[in-house]
Design an enzyme around this catalytic site. Structure first.
Site, PDB file in Angstrom:
ATOM      1  N   LEU A  12       3.932 -27.592  17.131  1.00  0.00           N
ATOM      2  CA  LEU A  12       4.044 -27.087  15.720  1.00  0.00           C
ATOM      3  C   LEU A  12       5.656 -27.159  15.351  1.00  0.00           C
ATOM      4  CD1 LEU A  12       3.029 -25.525  13.280  1.00  0.00           C
ATOM      5  CD2 LEU A  12       3.372 -23.470  14.704  1.00  0.00           C
ATOM      6  N   TYR A  13       6.540 -26.926  16.447  1.00  0.00           N
ATOM      7  CA  TYR A  13       7.961 -26.637  16.318  1.00  0.00           C
ATOM      8  C   TYR A  13       8.560 -27.872  15.379  1.00  0.00           C
ATOM      9  CZ  TYR A  13       7.453 -22.899  19.587  1.00  0.00           C
ATOM     10  OH  TYR A  13       7.127 -21.752  20.294  1.00  0.00           O
ATOM     11  N   HIS A  14       8.992 -27.609  14.179  1.00  0.00           N
ATOM     12  CA  HIS A  14       9.652 -28.758  13.403  1.00  0.00           C
ATOM     13  C   HIS A  14       8.732 -29.737  13.186  1.00  0.00           C
ATOM     14  CE1 HIS A  14      13.383 -26.755  13.238  1.00  0.00           C
ATOM     15  NE2 HIS A  14      13.047 -25.941  14.330  1.00  0.00           N
TER      16      HIS A  14
END
Length: 338
Positions: A57-59
């Site tokens: 999910l991160y960035h």
């Protein structure tokens, strides 16, 4: 740097775990670009860190790509953890066999590796039978794509259900949980930490600085600096972000931060280091996530793992941050006639 086995497993990890949520430019909010992220990763490894945590999910996947490129040529030296379940781009979400299989393959591609050391369910999925999830994760382990499995943000009941489901399907149990834990967030002490201990699960604590409140940057009666994290959140036209910031800046939390600043001053340490050291010494905590945006912040965070907190300082912090969580030692049953 000290190292401990993660839960009831042979996976040995560093007490400091490098969280990478700030690596990337997709989300903004003063995140670290790739050059700075690489410097942070290099400095962390040079300091003896072996454990790096990320998530698809991160960035929108950019963070995994940054981590993968930074670890090229030294992958075998590092324990890489990532998470699945959340939507990325046009992908679906959840802990179904279909979504997790797609999510894992995408993470492997972005990280430039053929295996994940610790693959974690990012959150509980109420729409998918837990037996399906645990059987799917066991398949990843048997295929050699994943070495160990864990979860994040699960309740005590969900942890127990997952471990029982793994046993029912003859699969691999969880060895870790990522819970939020700090001086301003101690609710996991009531049920979650005891459940983890009972079921052989190590904890990787995140949110240990209370959204920045435990850095000592925010004080009673003072408006947050507009350039600070809380200042930026309060300045955004997003009701959810505003409510979250106001909840973190509660009178109780600021009282805790004030006492933390006093303790840190007496010890000649930074408040953030004291807050991290407090979490690191809590029973049941295996590793502590740190999320620096700069090398300077990393070095300040790593100081926590060399800091010995006197018992008197710990008692003061325990008292100011105490929550009445109800009976946690079976005392309820003392009321039941025998």
């Amino acid at each position: 740097m000290d190292y401990l086995n993660l839960g009831r497993s042979g996976l040995r990890v560093s007490r400091a775990c490098l969280g990478t949520m700030n690596f990337g430019t997709e989300h903004g909010l003063a995140a670290s670009d790739e050059a700075e992220a690489r410097r942070i990763i290099d400095a962390f490894i040079d300091a003896g860190g072996t454990f790096i945590d990320t998530a698809d999910l991160y960035h929108r996947g950019e963070t995994e790509e940054i981590v993968g490129r930074a670890l090229k040529g030294r992958r075998e030296r590092i324990i890489v953890a990532t998470k699945g379940a959340m939507p990325v781009g046009q992908e679906g979400r959840g802990l179904s066999r279909r979504h997790l299989t797609r999510a894992l393959d995408a993470s492997l591609r972005r990280l430039g590796t053929d295996y994940i050391d610790l693959y974690q369910c990012h959150q509980w999925d109420p729409l998918t039978p837990i037996e399906e999830t645990m059987a799917t994760l066991d398949g990843f382990v048997r295929a050699g794509k994943v070495r160990y499995i864990g979860c994040s943000n699960f309740s005590a009941t969900q942890i127990v259900e997952s471990q029982w489901a793994a046993a029912r399907v003859g699969g691999t149990p969880f060895v870790s949980l990522q819970p939020q834990y700090s001086l301003v967030q101690r609710v996991i002490e009531a049920e979650i930490l005891p459940a983890c201990e009972r079921h052989g699960i190590g904890t990787i604590a995140y949110g240990t600085l209370g959204g920045g409140v435990l850095t000592g940057r925010y004080r009673h009666g003072e408006a947050p600096d507009p350039d600070s994290r809380m200042g930026r959140l309060l300045g955004r036209s997003m009701p959810g972000a505003n409510r979250w910031a106001h909840s973190l800046l509660s009178d109780r939390n600021l009282d805790i931060a004030d006492e933390l600043v006093k303790v840190a001053s007496e010890l000649g340490a930074e408040p953030a280091a004291v807050a991290l050291a407090w979490v690191a010494r809590r029973p049941g905590v295996t590793s502590v996530l740190i999320g620096p945006r700069t090398v300077e912040q990393l070095r300040g965070n790593l100081a926590a793992f060399e800091l010995e907190l006197p018992d008197e300082a710990v008692a003061r912090l325990d008292e100011i941050s105490h929550l009445d969580l109800g009976p946690m030692d079976g005392s309820f049953f003392h009321l039941v006639p025998r």
